[in-house]
Every structure is written in structure tokens, then in C-alpha cells.
Write a protein that holds these residues in place. Structure first.
Motif, mmCIF file in Angstrom:
data_model
loop_
_atom_site.group_PDB
_atom_site.id
_atom_site.type_symbol
_atom_site.label_atom_id
_atom_site.label_comp_id
_atom_site.label_asym_id
_atom_site.label_seq_id
_atom_site.Cartn_x
_atom_site.Cartn_y
_atom_site.Cartn_z
ATOM 1 N N ALA A 184 -2.711 -25.685 -2.401
ATOM 2 C CA ALA A 184 -3.838 -26.574 -2.680
ATOM 3 C C ALA A 184 -3.416 -27.787 -3.499
ATOM 4 C CB ALA A 184 -4.937 -25.806 -3.410
ATOM 5 N N GLY A 185 -2.345 -27.656 -4.274
ATOM 6 C CA GLY A 185 -1.910 -28.765 -5.117
ATOM 7 C C GLY A 185 -0.917 -29.688 -4.463
ATOM 8 N N LEU A 186 -0.538 -29.419 -3.214
ATOM 9 C CA LEU A 186 0.473 -30.224 -2.532
ATOM 10 C C LEU A 186 -0.118 -30.907 -1.310
ATOM 11 C CD1 LEU A 186 3.525 -27.767 -2.597
ATOM 12 C CD2 LEU A 186 2.990 -29.594 -4.226
ATOM 13 N N ALA A 187 0.362 -32.105 -1.026
ATOM 14 C CA ALA A 187 -0.011 -32.816 0.190
ATOM 15 C C ALA A 187 0.708 -32.196 1.384
ATOM 16 C CB ALA A 187 0.349 -34.306 0.057
ATOM 17 N N PRO A 188 0.261 -32.469 2.614
ATOM 18 C CA PRO A 188 0.914 -31.859 3.792
ATOM 19 C C PRO A 188 2.416 -32.092 3.845
ATOM 20 C CG PRO A 188 -1.172 -32.841 4.428
ATOM 21 C CD PRO A 188 -0.962 -33.216 2.988
ATOM 22 N N ALA A 189 2.855 -33.322 3.569
ATOM 23 C CA ALA A 189 4.301 -33.591 3.609
ATOM 24 C C ALA A 189 5.038 -32.794 2.542
ATOM 25 C CB ALA A 189 4.557 -35.089 3.429
ATOM 26 N N GLU A 190 4.402 -32.620 1.404
ATOM 27 C CA GLU A 190 5.033 -31.855 0.315
ATOM 28 C C GLU A 190 5.055 -30.370 0.634
ATOM 29 O OE1 GLU A 190 3.318 -35.119 -2.894
ATOM 30 O OE2 GLU A 190 2.399 -33.137 -2.688
ATOM 31 N N ARG A 191 4.063 -29.894 1.369
ATOM 32 C CA ARG A 191 4.093 -28.492 1.795
ATOM 33 C C ARG A 191 5.248 -28.247 2.757
ATOM 34 N NH1 ARG A 191 -2.256 -28.191 3.424
ATOM 35 N NH2 ARG A 191 -3.127 -28.572 1.337
ATOM 36 N N ARG A 192 5.457 -29.196 3.668
ATOM 37 C CA ARG A 192 6.593 -29.051 4.576
ATOM 38 C C ARG A 192 7.911 -29.027 3.802
ATOM 39 N NH1 ARG A 192 3.332 -32.602 7.682
ATOM 40 N NH2 ARG A 192 4.492 -34.420 6.908
ATOM 41 N N ALA A 193 8.007 -29.850 2.784
ATOM 42 C CA ALA A 193 9.217 -29.856 1.962
ATOM 43 C C ALA A 193 9.381 -28.532 1.221
ATOM 44 C CB ALA A 193 9.161 -31.017 0.964
ATOM 45 N N LEU A 194 8.280 -27.978 0.744
ATOM 46 C CA LEU A 194 8.343 -26.694 0.043
ATOM 47 C C LEU A 194 8.862 -25.595 0.966
ATOM 48 C CD1 LEU A 194 5.774 -25.141 -2.342
ATOM 49 C CD2 LEU A 194 6.385 -23.874 -0.299
ATOM 50 N N PHE A 195 8.278 -25.511 2.171
ATOM 51 C CA PHE A 195 8.721 -24.474 3.105
ATOM 52 C C PHE A 195 10.179 -24.680 3.507
ATOM 53 C CE2 PHE A 195 4.080 -24.027 3.946
ATOM 54 C CZ PHE A 195 3.981 -22.676 3.675
ATOM 55 N N ALA A 196 10.583 -25.936 3.705
ATOM 56 C CA ALA A 196 11.972 -26.205 4.077
ATOM 57 C C ALA A 196 12.919 -25.809 2.952
ATOM 58 C CB ALA A 196 12.137 -27.683 4.412
ATOM 59 N N HIS A 197 12.514 -26.059 1.719
ATOM 60 C CA HIS A 197 13.345 -25.694 0.561
ATOM 61 C C HIS A 197 13.536 -24.179 0.490
ATOM 62 C CE1 HIS A 197 14.752 -26.056 -3.681
ATOM 63 N NE2 HIS A 197 14.202 -24.861 -3.767
ATOM 64 N N GLU A 198 12.469 -23.434 0.624
ATOM 65 C CA GLU A 198 12.572 -21.979 0.516
ATOM 66 C C GLU A 198 13.334 -21.393 1.701
ATOM 67 O OE1 GLU A 198 11.930 -20.621 -2.152
ATOM 68 O OE2 GLU A 198 10.742 -22.186 -3.097
ATOM 69 N N ARG A 199 13.150 -21.969 2.895
ATOM 70 C CA ARG A 199 13.917 -21.484 4.038
ATOM 71 C C ARG A 199 15.408 -21.755 3.858
ATOM 72 N NH1 ARG A 199 9.576 -23.646 7.204
ATOM 73 N NH2 ARG A 199 10.835 -25.509 7.572
ATOM 74 N N ALA A 200 15.737 -22.857 3.191
ATOM 75 C CA ALA A 200 17.146 -23.155 2.922
ATOM 76 C C ALA A 200 17.757 -22.101 2.002
ATOM 77 C CB ALA A 200 17.279 -24.548 2.304
ATOM 78 N N HIS A 201 16.980 -21.619 1.042
ATOM 79 C CA HIS A 201 17.462 -20.531 0.184
ATOM 80 C C HIS A 201 17.802 -19.302 1.025
ATOM 81 C CE1 HIS A 201 17.176 -22.163 -3.773
ATOM 82 N NE2 HIS A 201 15.882 -22.347 -3.746
ATOM 83 N N LEU A 202 16.945 -18.989 1.981
ATOM 84 C CA LEU A 202 17.155 -17.799 2.795
ATOM 85 C C LEU A 202 18.328 -17.993 3.757
ATOM 86 C CD1 LEU A 202 13.431 -16.953 3.625
ATOM 87 C CD2 LEU A 202 14.902 -15.820 1.959
ATOM 88 N N ALA A 203 18.386 -19.159 4.387
ATOM 89 C CA ALA A 203 19.459 -19.409 5.352
ATOM 90 C C ALA A 203 20.821 -19.420 4.671
ATOM 91 C CB ALA A 203 19.217 -20.723 6.081
ATOM 92 N N GLY A 204 20.893 -19.960 3.456
ATOM 93 C CA GLY A 204 22.150 -20.003 2.725
ATOM 94 C C GLY A 204 22.464 -18.742 1.952
ATOM 95 N N ARG A 205 21.543 -17.762 1.992
ATOM 96 C CA ARG A 205 21.713 -16.508 1.248
ATOM 97 C C ARG A 205 22.074 -16.798 -0.206
ATOM 98 N NH1 ARG A 205 21.844 -12.324 4.942
ATOM 99 N NH2 ARG A 205 22.314 -12.902 7.096
ATOM 100 N N HIS A 206 21.291 -17.674 -0.810
ATOM 101 C CA HIS A 206 21.578 -18.077 -2.190
ATOM 102 C C HIS A 206 21.412 -16.932 -3.180
ATOM 103 C CE1 HIS A 206 20.618 -22.546 -1.047
ATOM 104 N NE2 HIS A 206 21.686 -22.060 -0.459
ATOM 105 N N HIS A 207 20.604 -15.940 -2.816
ATOM 106 C CA HIS A 207 20.422 -14.825 -3.752
ATOM 107 C C HIS A 207 21.729 -14.089 -4.002
ATOM 108 C CE1 HIS A 207 20.123 -13.076 0.276
ATOM 109 N NE2 HIS A 207 20.423 -11.906 -0.254
ATOM 110 N N ARG A 208 22.627 -14.103 -3.034
ATOM 111 C CA ARG A 208 23.912 -13.436 -3.226
ATOM 112 C C ARG A 208 24.768 -14.190 -4.239
ATOM 113 N NH1 ARG A 208 25.766 -11.575 2.902
ATOM 114 N NH2 ARG A 208 23.977 -10.198 3.306
#
Length: 342
Positions: A184-208
């Protein structure tokens, strides 16, 4: 064995300058991988050396369960300052094991809390929770399948957006969790950036990488600068991947800034998040996104300051590994010789 047994314990003292140069000059992807690898190797080597020292120290204690030949003068002569170093290594190694075990248990508890929070939701790549508290984070692993409890349903608008992002890049590495308060606090473009950021964490396996440096810092306090640096470079890596996906560095910068104001603290410690206590200095990340994208060179030239630091880090990790292997082999041969009948 000699004084080389102590080398892996003190070489991590060089972590601070190496971490500073790497996080400032290297591409975030290269810096994350390099620093995590150096931290992991250094931690394993220093722990192995503590184990070798503990063997010598334990053999000197009365009533120990080790063979009597292990307290032979020849064994003690292989270790400098054996009386002090050997006995001091016993509580040090125990502290390392307890600290690392506590960190692993904490990760397990966090994972269980996330599973409970997502219980009853469909196993989709993105989970939108009906919560006014703003947060967003990435959950590594396969889709979290809960029980029969339904802990909220997504609104139609949020559901359509979630399904759209899930179809665009459905990853088997985990799922993204975001609250309706954050969206609710983000504009549509910012939501896309948020999802892309979190998917990058998963794709790069940053938790490891994050878990490796976290355990390394527990094993050797001299490696704490690497933990701080990797926490920052992993976020920068995800920022750059998100900027490349959405095609706008400013949108990612705005999403980071807004999310930091909405959710100053990470809701699930230990999980990669857009902002929070472990997400790195937000102003530095925003400033980096205002500049052109960094060069994607895999390894810097050795003639530069950062190249020299990178090669020194790799050399230090190699020396630690060789010193640990040499000490282990030497102690094994000494113990076998002491145990052999004359």
C-alpha cells in the motif's frame, strides 16, 4: 608444525582492509562471493587449528580419555607454548561450537516461524499477507507448504499483481513474502522493483553467503568485518539485479528509500530483506543506484588497489588452508610416532 599452527588464527586480522576495498571497488556479485569464500575458508582453518591445539591441551589434563602417548614430550615439543596454548584452546573451541550451534538453531527457529506464518496459503512464488505492518523478505528453499489453517486471503487486486509477478519469473529457489501494508505504501513501479529485488536474493542464493559469513564471524571474531561487508554487498547485488530487470535505477532507489521509512526493522531476522537491520546502509545503497551501473568485471586487475586486496585475500585464505593441512598432517605423524612401540 611450529608457529604455523597459529597462522590461521591471526590471518583474519587482514579482513577489515580487504572488506573495505572489496565492498567499495568490486562489483557486488564478485565481492559477495569472494568475501564469503574467504570467510568460510578462514573460519574452517582457524577452527581446525583450535582442534589441533585442544588435542595437545587435553592430553596434558589428568584423567583425560586420550592415549597416554599423546602427552609424550615429543608431542608437546611440536607445539610452541604448549602449556598455555593447548589449555587455552579447550574453552575457545567449546565457545566456537556453542556459538555456531546457537546460530544454526536460531536459523531453524526463524524458518519454523515463517512456515507457521505462511500456513494455509497456496504455495505460490509470492505470498501477500493481509497485515498492516509493512515488511517484505525472501524465504529460501522450495515453496513453504502449510497446514489447513487459512491465515488470511489476498485481495483481488493484490492477488492479480502477485500472480503476474509469479508468472513472470517463478523460481524454485523459494518465495517472496510481502505484506499488504508494504504494498500500500509503494507505487506500481516501486512494487515491481521490490519483487525484483527479493527474487534476486532467491536466484543468487544470498542466504547461503549470509549464513556462511555469520557462522564464520562466530567461529573467529576477527572475521566480523567480512560479515558486515557481505550483508551490504548482497543487498547491493540484489539492487543491481532489480535495476537491470525493471530498467530503472531510480525506481529501485525510491523503493528502497520508501521501504526503509515504512519498515525500519526486518521482520524475520536472518532472511534477506529489502530493508532492515541486516540490509546494509540504506543511504549508501540509494547513492550507489544514483550512479551508473558498476562494471561487471569478474576479477579486478592485479595492478589496482582493489585487485591487490583481492589477490591478498585469496592468498591469505590459501595460506591458512595450507598451514592448517600442514599442522594436521604433522600432528598426526607425531601422534602416530609417539604411539608406536619402540
Amino acid at each position: 608444525m611450529g608457529v604455523f599452527v597459529f597462522l590461521p588464527l591471526v590471518l583474519p586480522l587482514t579482513a577489515w582492509p580487504v572488506a573495505r576495498l572489496a565492498e567499495q571497488r568490486l562489483h557486488p556479485r564478485t565481492a559477495t562471493r569472494l568475501l564469503a569464500a574467504v570467510a568460510g575458508v578462514s573460519a574452517v582453518c582457524s577452527t581446525l587449528c583450535l582442534g589441533l591445539l585442544m588435542i595437545v591441551g587435553t592430553a596434558q589434563l589428568p584423567g583425560n580419555p586420550l592415549p597416554d602417548s599423546w602427552s609424550d614430550p615429543d608431542v608437546r615439543a611440536a607445539l610452541p607454548y604448549d602449556e598455555f596454548a593447548g589449555r587455552a584452546a579447550i574453552p575457545a573451541l567449546l565457545a566456537v561450537l556453542v556459538s555456531c550451534g546457537a546460530a544454526v538453531l536460531r536459523q531453524v527457529r526463524v524458518r519454523r516461524r515463517v512456515v507457521a506464518a505462511l500456513g494455509g496459503l497456496r504455495p505460490t512464488p509470492v505470498a501477500v499477507l493481509p497485515d498492516r505492518t509493512p515488511y517484505a523478505y525472501a524465504v529460501p528453499g522450495g515453496p513453504v507448504r502449510g497446514g489447513a489453517r487459512g491465515q488470511g486471503r489476498n485481495t483481488r487486486g493484490r492477488g492479480r499483481e502477485r500472480r503476474g509477478h509469479g508468472r513472470r519469473k517463478a523460481s524454485g529457489h523459494g518465495r517472496v513474502v510481502v505484506s499488504t501494508g508494504m504494498l500500500a505504501g509503494l507505487a506500481p513501479a516501486e512494487r515491481r522493483a521490490l519483487f525484483a529485488h527479493e527474487r534476486a536474493h532467491l536466484a543468487g542464493r544470498h542466504h547461503r553467503h549470509l549464513l556462511a559469513v555469520h557462522l564464520a564471524a562466530r567461529a573467529n571474531p576477527f572475521l566480523r568485518p567480512l560479515r558486515t561487508a557481505v550483508s551490504y554487498t548482497a543487498e547491493r547485488w540484489a539492487d543491481e539485479e532489480a535495476a537491470a530487470e525493471v530498467g530503472s535505477r531510480r525506481s529501485v532507489a525510491r523503493a528502497i528509500g520508501k521501504a526503509a521509512l515504512l519498515a525500519p526493522r526486518a521482520p524475520a531476522a536472518g532472511l534477506p530483506a529489502l530493508t532492515g537491520g541486516d540490509a546494509g546502509p540504506v543511504p549508501r545503497r540509494v547513492a550507489a543506484l544514483m550512479r551508473p551501473a558498476p562494471a561487471g568485471r569478474a576479477w579486478p586487475p592485479v595492478g589496482t588497489a582493489v585487485g591487490l586486496a583481492a589477490w591478498c585475500a585469496a592468498f591469505g585464505a590459501t595460506v591458512s588452508a595450507l598451514s592448517s593441512a600442514n599442522s594436521a598432517v604433522t600432528l598426526f605423524l607425531v601422534l602416530r610416532g609417539a604411539a608406536s612401540p619402540m
